[in-house]
Scaffold this motif. Sequence first.
Motif, PDB file in Angstrom:
ATOM      1  N   SER A  18       0.971  -1.159  -0.057  1.00  0.00           N
ATOM      2  CA  SER A  18      -0.001  -0.003   0.021  1.00  0.00           C
ATOM      3  C   SER A  18       1.102   1.363  -0.143  1.00  0.00           C
ATOM      4  O   SER A  18       2.097   1.129   0.284  1.00  0.00           O
ATOM      5  N   ILE A  20       3.040   4.414   0.042  1.00  0.00           N
ATOM      6  CA  ILE A  20       4.347   4.847  -0.608  1.00  0.00           C
ATOM      7  C   ILE A  20       5.106   3.390  -1.029  1.00  0.00           C
ATOM      8  O   ILE A  20       5.785   3.516  -2.296  1.00  0.00           O
ATOM      9  N   ARG A  40       2.537  -7.769   5.182  1.00  0.00           N
ATOM     10  CA  ARG A  40       1.911  -8.789   6.168  1.00  0.00           C
ATOM     11  C   ARG A  40       0.671  -9.287   5.417  1.00  0.00           C
ATOM     12  O   ARG A  40       0.373 -10.520   5.423  1.00  0.00           O
ATOM     13  N   ARG A  41      -0.101  -8.252   4.657  1.00  0.00           N
ATOM     14  CA  ARG A  41      -1.297  -8.723   3.823  1.00  0.00           C
ATOM     15  C   ARG A  41      -0.929  -9.320   2.358  1.00  0.00           C
ATOM     16  O   ARG A  41      -0.643  -8.665   1.403  1.00  0.00           O
ATOM     17  N   THR A  64       5.629 -10.909   4.804  1.00  0.00           N
ATOM     18  CA  THR A  64       6.822 -10.571   5.808  1.00  0.00           C
ATOM     19  C   THR A  64       6.276  -9.619   6.741  1.00  0.00           C
ATOM     20  O   THR A  64       5.427  -8.568   6.502  1.00  0.00           O
ATOM     21  N   ASP A  65       6.536 -10.075   7.957  1.00  0.00           N
ATOM     22  CA  ASP A  65       6.387  -9.052   9.340  1.00  0.00           C
ATOM     23  C   ASP A  65       7.525  -8.693   9.557  1.00  0.00           C
ATOM     24  O   ASP A  65       8.414  -9.460   9.878  1.00  0.00           O
ATOM     25  N   VAL A  66       7.771  -7.236   9.603  1.00  0.00           N
ATOM     26  CA  VAL A  66       9.269  -6.604   9.809  1.00  0.00           C
ATOM     27  C   VAL A  66       9.541  -6.975  11.180  1.00  0.00           C
ATOM     28  O   VAL A  66      10.830  -6.648  11.546  1.00  0.00           O
ATOM     29  N   ASN A  92      10.735   0.346   4.526  1.00  0.00           N
ATOM     30  CA  ASN A  92       9.688   1.568   4.409  1.00  0.00           C
ATOM     31  C   ASN A  92       8.550   1.257   5.128  1.00  0.00           C
ATOM     32  O   ASN A  92       7.958   2.047   5.671  1.00  0.00           O
ATOM     33  N   SER A 143      11.916   7.565   6.543  1.00  0.00           N
ATOM     34  CA  SER A 143      11.905   8.279   7.749  1.00  0.00           C
ATOM     35  C   SER A 143      10.680   9.250   7.592  1.00  0.00           C
ATOM     36  O   SER A 143       9.460   8.749   7.071  1.00  0.00           O
ATOM     37  N   TYR A 157       6.402   8.387  17.778  1.00  0.00           N
ATOM     38  CA  TYR A 157       6.453   8.251  16.289  1.00  0.00           C
ATOM     39  C   TYR A 157       7.901   9.180  15.688  1.00  0.00           C
ATOM     40  O   TYR A 157       8.766   8.478  14.979  1.00  0.00           O
ATOM     41  N   LYS A 161      11.356   7.901  13.778  1.00  0.00           N
ATOM     42  CA  LYS A 161      11.862   8.368  12.496  1.00  0.00           C
ATOM     43  C   LYS A 161      13.167   9.193  12.677  1.00  0.00           C
ATOM     44  O   LYS A 161      13.963   9.052  11.669  1.00  0.00           O
ATOM     45  N   THR A 190       1.014  12.389   3.258  1.00  0.00           N
ATOM     46  CA  THR A 190       0.835  11.837   2.227  1.00  0.00           C
ATOM     47  C   THR A 190      -0.370  11.113   2.144  1.00  0.00           C
ATOM     48  O   THR A 190      -0.792  10.064   3.356  1.00  0.00           O
ATOM     49  N   THR A 192      -2.178   8.077   2.012  1.00  0.00           N
ATOM     50  CA  THR A 192      -2.058   6.641   2.107  1.00  0.00           C
ATOM     51  C   THR A 192      -2.915   6.044   2.923  1.00  0.00           C
ATOM     52  O   THR A 192      -3.686   6.724   3.676  1.00  0.00           O
ATOM     53  N   GLU A 193      -2.777   4.983   3.621  1.00  0.00           N
ATOM     54  CA  GLU A 193      -3.407   4.269   4.621  1.00  0.00           C
ATOM     55  C   GLU A 193      -3.076   4.742   5.965  1.00  0.00           C
ATOM     56  O   GLU A 193      -3.480   4.496   6.887  1.00  0.00           O
TER      57      GLU A 193
HETATM   58  N1  LIG Z   1       1.713   8.856   4.816  1.00  0.00           N
HETATM   59  C1  LIG Z   1       2.221  10.012   5.367  1.00  0.00           C
HETATM   60  O1  LIG Z   1       1.779  10.879   5.937  1.00  0.00           O
HETATM   61  C2  LIG Z   1       3.846   9.680   5.742  1.00  0.00           C
HETATM   62  C3  LIG Z   1       4.517  10.777   6.117  1.00  0.00           C
HETATM   63  C4  LIG Z   1       5.817  10.761   6.383  1.00  0.00           C
HETATM   64  C5  LIG Z   1       6.497   9.322   6.629  1.00  0.00           C
HETATM   65  N2  LIG Z   1       5.674   8.189   6.219  1.00  0.00           N
HETATM   66  C6  LIG Z   1       6.174   6.646   6.138  1.00  0.00           C
HETATM   67  O2  LIG Z   1       5.869   6.085   5.133  1.00  0.00           O
HETATM   68  C7  LIG Z   1       6.113   4.799   5.428  1.00  0.00           C
HETATM   69  C8  LIG Z   1       4.997   3.951   4.530  1.00  0.00           C
HETATM   70  O3  LIG Z   1       3.777   4.517   5.130  1.00  0.00           O
HETATM   71  P1  LIG Z   1       2.837   4.975   3.946  1.00  0.00           P
HETATM   72  O4  LIG Z   1       2.274   6.291   4.214  1.00  0.00           O
HETATM   73  O5  LIG Z   1       2.804   4.486   2.901  1.00  0.00           O
HETATM   74  O6  LIG Z   1       1.231   4.104   4.936  1.00  0.00           O
HETATM   75  P2  LIG Z   1       0.552   2.939   4.513  1.00  0.00           P
HETATM   76  O7  LIG Z   1      -0.238   2.860   3.397  1.00  0.00           O
HETATM   77  O8  LIG Z   1      -0.371   2.484   5.964  1.00  0.00           O
HETATM   78  O9  LIG Z   1       1.731   1.709   4.307  1.00  0.00           O
HETATM   79  C9  LIG Z   1       2.591   1.094   5.417  1.00  0.00           C
HETATM   80  C10 LIG Z   1       2.789  -0.139   4.835  1.00  0.00           C
HETATM   81  O10 LIG Z   1       3.476  -0.655   6.215  1.00  0.00           O
HETATM   82  C11 LIG Z   1       3.315  -2.051   6.170  1.00  0.00           C
HETATM   83  N3  LIG Z   1       3.599  -2.341   7.517  1.00  0.00           N
HETATM   84  C12 LIG Z   1       3.381  -2.083   8.663  1.00  0.00           C
HETATM   85  N4  LIG Z   1       3.790  -2.850   9.800  1.00  0.00           N
HETATM   86  C13 LIG Z   1       4.154  -3.850   9.128  1.00  0.00           C
HETATM   87  C14 LIG Z   1       4.981  -4.812   9.767  1.00  0.00           C
HETATM   88  N5  LIG Z   1       4.727  -5.175  11.009  1.00  0.00           N
HETATM   89  N6  LIG Z   1       5.427  -5.783   8.714  1.00  0.00           N
HETATM   90  C15 LIG Z   1       5.369  -5.742   7.536  1.00  0.00           C
HETATM   91  N7  LIG Z   1       4.930  -4.454   6.843  1.00  0.00           N
HETATM   92  C16 LIG Z   1       4.263  -3.624   7.880  1.00  0.00           C
HETATM   93  C17 LIG Z   1       1.819  -2.246   5.825  1.00  0.00           C
HETATM   94  O11 LIG Z   1       1.490  -3.400   5.229  1.00  0.00           O
HETATM   95  P3  LIG Z   1       0.721  -4.779   6.101  1.00  0.00           P
HETATM   96  O12 LIG Z   1      -0.213  -4.117   7.002  1.00  0.00           O
HETATM   97  O13 LIG Z   1       0.211  -5.426   4.861  1.00  0.00           O
HETATM   98  O14 LIG Z   1       1.926  -5.335   6.647  1.00  0.00           O
HETATM   99  C18 LIG Z   1       1.743  -1.047   4.807  1.00  0.00           C
HETATM  100  O15 LIG Z   1       1.537  -1.517   3.559  1.00  0.00           O
HETATM  101  C19 LIG Z   1       6.140   4.454   7.013  1.00  0.00           C
HETATM  102  O16 LIG Z   1       7.184   4.286   7.315  1.00  0.00           O
HETATM  103  C20 LIG Z   1       5.484   5.938   7.291  1.00  0.00           C
HETATM  104  O17 LIG Z   1       6.055   6.154   8.477  1.00  0.00           O
HETATM  105  C21 LIG Z   1       4.143   8.443   5.815  1.00  0.00           C
END
Ligand SMILES: NC(=O)c1ccc[n+]([C@@H]2O[C@H](COP(=O)([O-])OP(=O)(O)OC[C@H]3O[C@@H](n4cnc5c(N)ncnc54)[C@H](OP(=O)(O)O)[C@@H]3O)[C@@H](O)[C@H]2O)c1
Length: 274
Positions: A18, A20, A40-41, A64-66, A92, A143, A157, A161, A190, A192-193
Amino acid sequence: MPAIDLSGKPIAITGAGSGIGRATAIVCARAGMPVALGGRREDKLLDVRSQIERFGGRAIAVTTDVTSQPDCDALIERTCEAFGSIYAVYGNAGYGFEKPIHQTSDAELRAIFETNFFGCMNTIRPALPRMIHAGLGHVLLCSSCIGKIGLPLYGPYCATKGAQVLVARAMRHELKPLGVHVTSVHPVLTSTEFAEVAQRVTGANRMADDMPRFLVQTPERVARATLAALRWPRTEVWTSHTTRWLFALFNATPRLADLALNRFTHSSAATDRE
Ligand SMILES: NC(=O)c1ccc[n+]([C@@H]2O[C@H](COP(=O)([O-])OP(=O)(O)OC[C@H]3O[C@@H](n4cnc5c(N)ncnc54)[C@H](OP(=O)(O)O)[C@@H]3O)[C@@H](O)[C@H]2O)c1
């Protein structure tokens, strides 16, 4: 410096189902990189794999569960088995968490470090001996812009980071003579979820709710900037230069940062009294 030809250079990405991670997997595959998708999904990973295969790209899905080192070891192993080597790894996977520190339990604090910080280390460390042996590679860590400051309600959080940023900085010096680049990625809010997950985990999502929509970026924008950093290696990826320099100023003058962040502090105190 000429662009690095990424064609045929494999990358493993966590959180690739999902947001980024997904967008980055797709742009990397379009650039000719074979991609190992971790998360994980499984259904989400398979969906991304199908999308990549539809335009002729190569991808494998590895559940993969990180927080599990054996899972992360297997992600890197499977990447090398499927594609013959690993050129890049992107830690990521992560989630957001919005709560004042005095209301955060020990278990919650440790859990976010397990995923955001240790999960990132679990992912990148098994790839390093292979990159060092090959004398080339690229490590990416996702980060955040708030990995550079302490945003009220986001202390844990930001800490995860910020820890990634400091390790990335140290690694950059350690690995450069060995031919391996290190880049930290600093997205702003961003679409996303992320917000939905933060809401589910902590019951709050004020940062996303309060942010003017025009300031919210797409994951594709972050992905394109990250791909550019793979082609022309750089220390950090930012998609908002205003935020980058504002937070640099905040670090240089913490009192100014305190004044600017006052609004969040007041809402934090209000939460406490509720
Ligand atoms: N969106 C923002 O505003 C934002 C801003 C700054 C930084 N970030 C960073 O960007 C990165 C990606 O987040 P996103 O915004 O793309 O949100 P997202 O859509 O929720 O993506 C996060 C991903 O991490 C995976 N994940 C979570 N826990 C996990 C685990 N234990 N093992 C493996 N995978 C795991 C989730 O997949 P599963 O649930 O399927 O495992 C999901 O695909 C994160 O590090 C976040 O901190 C996001």
